[in-house]
Design a protein around this motif. Structure first.
Motif, PDB file in Angstrom:
ATOM      1  N   PHE A 127       0.826  -1.207   0.000  1.00 38.56           N
ATOM      2  CA  PHE A 127       0.000   0.000   0.000  1.00 38.56           C
ATOM      3  C   PHE A 127       0.865   1.264   0.000  1.00 38.56           C
ATOM      4  N   GLU A 183      -1.719  -6.714  -6.682  1.00 33.95           N
ATOM      5  CA  GLU A 183      -3.071  -6.141  -6.735  1.00 33.95           C
ATOM      6  C   GLU A 183      -3.946  -6.704  -5.609  1.00 33.95           C
ATOM      7  N   LYS A 184      -3.792  -7.994  -5.339  1.00 30.79           N
ATOM      8  CA  LYS A 184      -4.588  -8.600  -4.276  1.00 30.79           C
ATOM      9  C   LYS A 184      -4.250  -7.969  -2.934  1.00 30.79           C
ATOM     10  N   MET A 231      -3.001  -5.029  -2.406  1.00 32.77           N
ATOM     11  CA  MET A 231      -3.440  -3.628  -2.429  1.00 32.77           C
ATOM     12  C   MET A 231      -4.925  -3.553  -2.128  1.00 32.77           C
ATOM     13  N   HIS A 232      -5.708  -4.371  -2.834  1.00 30.42           N
ATOM     14  CA  HIS A 232      -7.153  -4.420  -2.619  1.00 30.42           C
ATOM     15  C   HIS A 232      -7.437  -4.785  -1.171  1.00 30.42           C
ATOM     16  N   ASP A 277     -14.388  -9.622  -6.871  1.00 29.42           N
ATOM     17  CA  ASP A 277     -13.075  -9.474  -7.510  1.00 29.42           C
ATOM     18  C   ASP A 277     -12.100  -8.914  -6.474  1.00 29.42           C
ATOM     19  N   ASP A 278     -11.078  -9.718  -6.141  1.00 25.97           N
ATOM     20  CA  ASP A 278     -10.177  -9.279  -5.078  1.00 25.97           C
ATOM     21  C   ASP A 278      -9.025  -8.409  -5.564  1.00 25.97           C
ATOM     22  N   THR A 279      -9.154  -7.872  -6.793  1.00 27.45           N
ATOM     23  CA  THR A 279      -8.136  -6.913  -7.235  1.00 27.45           C
ATOM     24  C   THR A 279      -8.806  -5.619  -7.683  1.00 27.45           C
ATOM     25  N   LEU A 280     -10.124  -5.554  -7.539  1.00 25.00           N
ATOM     26  CA  LEU A 280     -10.880  -4.430  -8.095  1.00 25.00           C
ATOM     27  C   LEU A 280     -10.382  -3.080  -7.603  1.00 25.00           C
ATOM     28  N   LEU A 281     -10.230  -2.936  -6.291  1.00 26.70           N
ATOM     29  CA  LEU A 281      -9.826  -1.644  -5.732  1.00 26.70           C
ATOM     30  C   LEU A 281      -8.424  -1.262  -6.180  1.00 26.70           C
ATOM     31  N   ALA A 282      -7.557  -2.280  -6.339  1.00 31.67           N
ATOM     32  CA  ALA A 282      -6.197  -1.999  -6.797  1.00 31.67           C
ATOM     33  C   ALA A 282      -6.234  -1.435  -8.206  1.00 31.67           C
ATOM     34  N   ARG A 283      -7.042  -2.069  -9.066  1.00 35.46           N
ATOM     35  CA  ARG A 283      -7.090  -1.625 -10.460  1.00 35.46           C
ATOM     36  C   ARG A 283      -7.816  -0.300 -10.582  1.00 35.46           C
TER      37      ARG A 283
END
Lengths: 176, 316
Positions: free
Chosen positions: A134, A159-160, A162-163, B7-13
């Motif tokens: 992060f 990405e995982k 980060m999310h 979707d476990d990458t949505l916020l990152a993207r």
């Protein structure tokens, strides 16, 4: 940056000029990375020094193009070793909170400062893996690709994390 | 859009600007969207760590020069005196031979975390070591004096002979003539189960003689004799089908220590567990099931992250 990247292609790290340019390119980020883990400026600077010292001692083993991920791996291991030897006396989390609370914040409104305190507290409770991704992304501005190269994980994994960091931070800060 | 993300990458993207217009529109309808926006802003405004790169570089230079000039690199001038060299060489050689003779007899067998090992001793007795344990004995004169030193836990099947077979651990002494027993001495977890024959167990100045299906357990420095049921003639962790570890009214912190030992994991928790007692058991070949078997009846939850497991109270 592009220029220095081309001079670093497969060069001998044992050469002073090459080693120096690697240092000036990466040491600030390595220091930040270690700081995200231990939350203590003195410790992170010491570990950063030891990381680059180890790079120097093993300069014949690594090509300059691999130096970046090698440094992050070294730094990670330095931290784990120091933690195991209990150099942080299990108070590193408290230390993180103490140090961060003493730093002046740029936010102006009263509401903003309260949010900032809640944020710092939530950051402390995040798992180290999520926190470092992060902060590397938001505070240092690295792309997910750049983070993936440094931590030697896939972009998807970055990405995982980060999310997950956002989800967890929100839960910790807004308690619902 | 519901609260939970599939979707476990949505916020990152989202933050890297990689969402499709329709994905973005959907996300903006999320009940917590504004909160995520604030967090992203706070992240961006997180003050960076102070770092004076020039000063650090100078300091590093000093470290580097002092490390490269280690004494190993220097060649010290050595003036030879023939007689004293010969004498020193003989003494060293003699000492080495003596040390070798002495230590070659001492045999040590040990296991690391999550490792088990079975070995046989010179008198054909068999020892099965559980993780993080070790035994030490003298190979050369073992048939005369059958003495074994133990750290941790092991199951002994002892050959019948006229002389006593003894196992000494930090807090227990077990002497037998021909029998099988499971002895565990992990500081605050002391227990001996006898599976066949007759065994004398001593702790401090107290001792008990136990027989098949009886055990000696030490709780808060009191030595108690108890009985246990088993369908086998060996402990359950040696089963071929479902090997497991069993506990009867054991403090929960000891149970968690055992989990750590058998799986080579680190358990992180901030709960007060010594008062809680656990009766049950866990499998030793499936971490997830093992954690479930311990945590569920005690109203705890667990999450596994590599070699670390975090345990919390249910409902937290």
């Amino acid at each position: 940056m592009l220029q220095s990247k081309s001079t670093l292609m497969a060069e001998n790290v044992c050469e002073e000029e090459v080693y120096k340019s690697i240092y000036f390119e990466y040491s600030k980020s390595i220091n930040s990375f270690l700081y995200y883990k231990c939350g203590n400026t003195e410790q992170s600077k010491d570990l950063c020094q030891e990381t680059f010292l180890k790079l120097w001692q093993n300069c014949h083993k690594v090509g300059s193009e691999k130096a970046k991920s090698y440094l992050y791996t070294l730094a990670n291991n330095m931290f784990i070793d120091a933690f195991r030897k209990n150099q942080f006396k299990n108070k590193y989390v408290d230390q993180y909170e103490v140090e961060r609370n003493n730093i002046e914040t740029p936010l102006q409104t009263l509401e903003g400062s309260e949010a900032h305190l809640r944020y710092e507290k939530a950051l402390k409770s995040l798992s180290s893996k999520k926190r470092e991704v992060f902060l590397m992304s938001r505070s240092e501005g690295f792309t997910y690709q750049q983070i993936a190269e440094r931590l030697t994980i896939s972009v998807k994994a970055v990405e995982k994390r980060m999310h997950g960091a956002l989800i967890e931070l929100r839960k910790l800060m807004y308690k619902s | 859009m519901n609260k939970n993300f599939t979707d476990d990458t949505l916020l990152a993207r989202w933050l890297s600007g990689e969402l499709t217009p329709s994905e973005l529109e959907e996300l903006q309808k999320h009940p917590h969207f504004d909160q995520f926006k604030s967090i992203a802003e706070l992240g961006k405004n997180t003050t960076q760590v102070e770092y004076d790169i020039e000063a650090e570089w100078d300091q590093l230079k000093n470290l580097r020069t002092s490390s490269k000039e280690s004494p190993k690199g220097k060649i010290r001038p050595f003036i030879a005196k023939p007689f004293s060299i010969a004498l020193a060489a003989c003494l060293i050689l003699g000492l080495m031979m003596f040390a070798f003779w002495i230590t070659s007899a001492t045999t040590i067998e040990k296991t690391t975390l999550a490792e088990t090992k079975t070995i046989s001793l010179p008198d054909q007795s068999i020892v099965s070591l559980t993780p993080n344990s070790s035994i030490r004995y003298n190979k050369r004169n073992f048939n005369r004096k059958r003495k074994v030193k133990l750290k941790g836990q092991a199951f002994f099947t002892v050959q019948s002979q006229t002389n006593t077979f003894s196992v000494k651990s930090a807090n227990l002494l077990v002497e037998v003539l021909g029998t099988s027993f499971d002895i565990i001495d992990n500081a605050n977890y002391l227990n001996v189960d006898c599976y066949s024959g007759k065994v004398k167990v001593s702790h401090s100045s107290q001792s008990h003689i136990i027989e098949k299906n009886e055990s000696v357990v030490v709780k808060s420095d009191r030595v108690k004799k108890a009985s246990f049921t088993t369908s086998q003639s060996k402990p359950s962790w040696l089963n071929t089908n479902t090997p497991k570890i069993k506990f009867n009214d054991t403090p929960l912190d000891i149970v968690l220590d055992e989990l750590e030992r058998w799986y080579g994991i680190e358990i992180i928790h901030s709960l007060n567990l010594e008062q809680r007692k656990y009766t049950g058991g866990f499998t030793i070949n499936d971490l997830d099931t093992a954690l479930l078997l311990v945590c569920s009846p005690m109203f705890l939850t667990y999450s596994i992250d590599g070699r670390k497991v975090v345990i919390k109270s249910e409902g937290k």
